[in-house]
Write a protein that holds these residues in place. Structure first.
Motif, PDB file in Angstrom:
ATOM      1  N   MET A 198      44.135 -25.711  61.676  1.00 37.33           N
ATOM      2  CA  MET A 198      45.294 -26.705  61.048  1.00 37.33           C
ATOM      3  C   MET A 198      46.750 -26.110  61.015  1.00 37.33           C
ATOM      4  O   MET A 198      47.671 -26.316  61.694  1.00 37.33           O
ATOM      5  CB  MET A 198      45.096 -27.373  60.021  1.00 37.33           C
ATOM      6  N   LEU A 199      46.820 -24.990  60.560  1.00 37.81           N
ATOM      7  CA  LEU A 199      47.885 -23.845  60.552  1.00 37.81           C
ATOM      8  C   LEU A 199      48.467 -23.682  61.812  1.00 37.81           C
ATOM      9  O   LEU A 199      49.443 -23.718  62.179  1.00 37.81           O
ATOM     10  CB  LEU A 199      47.635 -22.749  59.491  1.00 37.81           C
ATOM     11  N   LEU A 200      47.524 -23.238  62.649  1.00 40.05           N
ATOM     12  CA  LEU A 200      47.748 -22.862  64.005  1.00 40.05           C
ATOM     13  C   LEU A 200      48.543 -23.881  64.796  1.00 40.05           C
ATOM     14  O   LEU A 200      49.287 -24.113  65.527  1.00 40.05           O
ATOM     15  CB  LEU A 200      46.341 -22.305  64.705  1.00 40.05           C
ATOM     16  N   ASP A 201      47.729 -25.319  64.492  1.00 40.26           N
ATOM     17  CA  ASP A 201      48.180 -26.365  65.437  1.00 40.26           C
ATOM     18  C   ASP A 201      49.778 -26.816  64.964  1.00 40.26           C
ATOM     19  O   ASP A 201      50.254 -27.383  65.944  1.00 40.26           O
ATOM     20  CB  ASP A 201      47.472 -27.815  65.065  1.00 40.26           C
ATOM     21  N   SER A 202      50.089 -26.364  63.628  1.00 41.58           N
ATOM     22  CA  SER A 202      51.363 -26.640  63.446  1.00 41.58           C
ATOM     23  C   SER A 202      52.350 -25.452  63.496  1.00 41.58           C
ATOM     24  O   SER A 202      53.476 -25.586  63.170  1.00 41.58           O
ATOM     25  CB  SER A 202      51.388 -27.131  61.776  1.00 41.58           C
ATOM     26  N   ASN A 203      51.923 -24.503  64.362  1.00 40.79           N
ATOM     27  CA  ASN A 203      52.481 -23.523  64.728  1.00 40.79           C
ATOM     28  C   ASN A 203      52.896 -22.313  63.484  1.00 40.79           C
ATOM     29  O   ASN A 203      53.864 -21.645  63.466  1.00 40.79           O
ATOM     30  CB  ASN A 203      53.924 -23.647  65.491  1.00 40.79           C
ATOM     31  N   ASP A 204      52.283 -22.453  62.269  1.00 39.68           N
ATOM     32  CA  ASP A 204      52.312 -21.511  61.214  1.00 39.68           C
ATOM     33  C   ASP A 204      51.474 -20.392  61.388  1.00 39.68           C
ATOM     34  O   ASP A 204      50.469 -20.447  60.772  1.00 39.68           O
ATOM     35  CB  ASP A 204      51.978 -22.359  60.123  1.00 39.68           C
ATOM     36  N   PHE A 205      51.817 -19.641  62.139  1.00 44.66           N
ATOM     37  CA  PHE A 205      51.172 -18.366  62.587  1.00 44.66           C
ATOM     38  C   PHE A 205      51.054 -17.285  61.552  1.00 44.66           C
ATOM     39  O   PHE A 205      49.884 -16.715  61.492  1.00 44.66           O
ATOM     40  CB  PHE A 205      51.636 -17.674  64.065  1.00 44.66           C
ATOM     41  N   ILE A 206      52.259 -17.114  60.746  1.00 43.83           N
ATOM     42  CA  ILE A 206      52.160 -16.223  59.779  1.00 43.83           C
ATOM     43  C   ILE A 206      51.120 -16.695  58.689  1.00 43.83           C
ATOM     44  O   ILE A 206      50.309 -16.125  58.070  1.00 43.83           O
ATOM     45  CB  ILE A 206      53.469 -15.751  59.204  1.00 43.83           C
ATOM     46  N   GLY A 207      51.181 -18.041  58.396  1.00 47.01           N
ATOM     47  CA  GLY A 207      50.562 -18.624  57.283  1.00 47.01           C
ATOM     48  C   GLY A 207      48.772 -18.599  57.754  1.00 47.01           C
ATOM     49  O   GLY A 207      47.982 -18.237  56.812  1.00 47.01           O
ATOM     50  N   ALA A 208      48.712 -18.593  58.920  1.00 38.96           N
ATOM     51  CA  ALA A 208      47.244 -18.539  59.601  1.00 38.96           C
ATOM     52  C   ALA A 208      46.671 -17.154  59.189  1.00 38.96           C
ATOM     53  O   ALA A 208      45.594 -17.074  58.695  1.00 38.96           O
ATOM     54  CB  ALA A 208      47.246 -19.018  61.100  1.00 38.96           C
ATOM     55  N   MET A 209      47.476 -16.399  59.810  1.00 35.41           N
ATOM     56  CA  MET A 209      47.123 -14.837  59.767  1.00 35.41           C
ATOM     57  C   MET A 209      46.892 -14.344  58.398  1.00 35.41           C
ATOM     58  O   MET A 209      45.895 -13.855  57.958  1.00 35.41           O
ATOM     59  CB  MET A 209      48.126 -13.929  60.272  1.00 35.41           C
ATOM     60  N   ARG A 210      47.593 -14.948  57.336  1.00 43.37           N
ATOM     61  CA  ARG A 210      47.569 -14.450  55.841  1.00 43.37           C
ATOM     62  C   ARG A 210      46.164 -15.257  55.410  1.00 43.37           C
ATOM     63  O   ARG A 210      45.442 -14.591  54.605  1.00 43.37           O
ATOM     64  CB  ARG A 210      48.716 -15.240  55.069  1.00 43.37           C
ATOM     65  N   LEU A 211      46.219 -16.465  56.114  1.00 44.47           N
ATOM     66  CA  LEU A 211      44.762 -17.400  55.562  1.00 44.47           C
ATOM     67  C   LEU A 211      43.489 -16.615  55.686  1.00 44.47           C
ATOM     68  O   LEU A 211      42.727 -16.382  54.996  1.00 44.47           O
ATOM     69  CB  LEU A 211      44.904 -18.918  56.042  1.00 44.47           C
ATOM     70  N   VAL A 212      43.477 -16.205  57.008  1.00 39.77           N
ATOM     71  CA  VAL A 212      42.026 -15.736  57.368  1.00 39.77           C
ATOM     72  C   VAL A 212      41.898 -14.036  56.942  1.00 39.77           C
ATOM     73  O   VAL A 212      40.896 -13.617  56.511  1.00 39.77           O
ATOM     74  CB  VAL A 212      41.769 -15.665  58.973  1.00 39.77           C
ATOM     75  N   ALA A 213      43.088 -13.404  56.835  1.00 43.11           N
ATOM     76  CA  ALA A 213      42.790 -11.810  56.768  1.00 43.11           C
ATOM     77  C   ALA A 213      42.990 -11.704  55.072  1.00 43.11           C
ATOM     78  O   ALA A 213      42.031 -11.139  54.626  1.00 43.11           O
ATOM     79  CB  ALA A 213      44.099 -11.283  57.210  1.00 43.11           C
ATOM     80  N   GLU A 214      43.735 -12.364  54.453  1.00 44.51           N
ATOM     81  CA  GLU A 214      43.804 -12.414  52.943  1.00 44.51           C
ATOM     82  C   GLU A 214      42.775 -13.331  52.248  1.00 44.51           C
ATOM     83  O   GLU A 214      41.956 -12.756  51.440  1.00 44.51           O
ATOM     84  CB  GLU A 214      45.348 -12.414  52.406  1.00 44.51           C
TER      85      GLU A 214
END
Length: 120
Positions: free
Chosen positions: A82-98
């Protein structure tokens, strides 16, 4: 994005996850708009690919451990796709990594003890 990938990779390393985000090369101040767009496209494509793979790995590891421990499977409240689809790449990286991997590691490191935690 350069700083966010470095931070995400640090969290993944701490969680003993081997998969990492690729290093994003800096762009010159004198780059053309076309060069900037190409660099952005390459970076976001790589981030999307690694994020999807990390998210899938997390879901598999988490579900397996829940079954092994006799716990009910819990679906993460926020979807990386959902984050990737909204182009929130930094949020997506934070979500999966942290939020996914680092918290998963810390949760099970506390439960199992540091000598019993194995790298993924």
């Amino acid at each position: 994005m350069i700083s966010a990938t470095a931070t995400a990779n640090n969290h993944l390393e701490e969680a003993s996850v081997a998969l990492r985000y690729p290093e994003i090369p800096p762009v010159s101040d004198s780059s053309t708009l076309e060069d900037l767009m190409e660099a952005y496209g390459a970076a976001t494509s790589a981030i999307r690919e690694v994020t999807e793979e990390l998210s899938t790995m997390y879901a598999q590891e988490s579900a397996s451990l829940d079954v092994l421990m006799g716990q009910e499977e819990v679906t993460p409240p926020v979807s990386a796709s959902m984050l990737l689809d909204s182009n929130d790449f930094i949020g997506a990286m934070r979500l999966v990594a942290e939020e996914y991997w680092l918290n998963f590691h810390l949760r099970w490191a506390e439960t199992a003890g540091p000598e019993e935690v194995r790298p993924f």
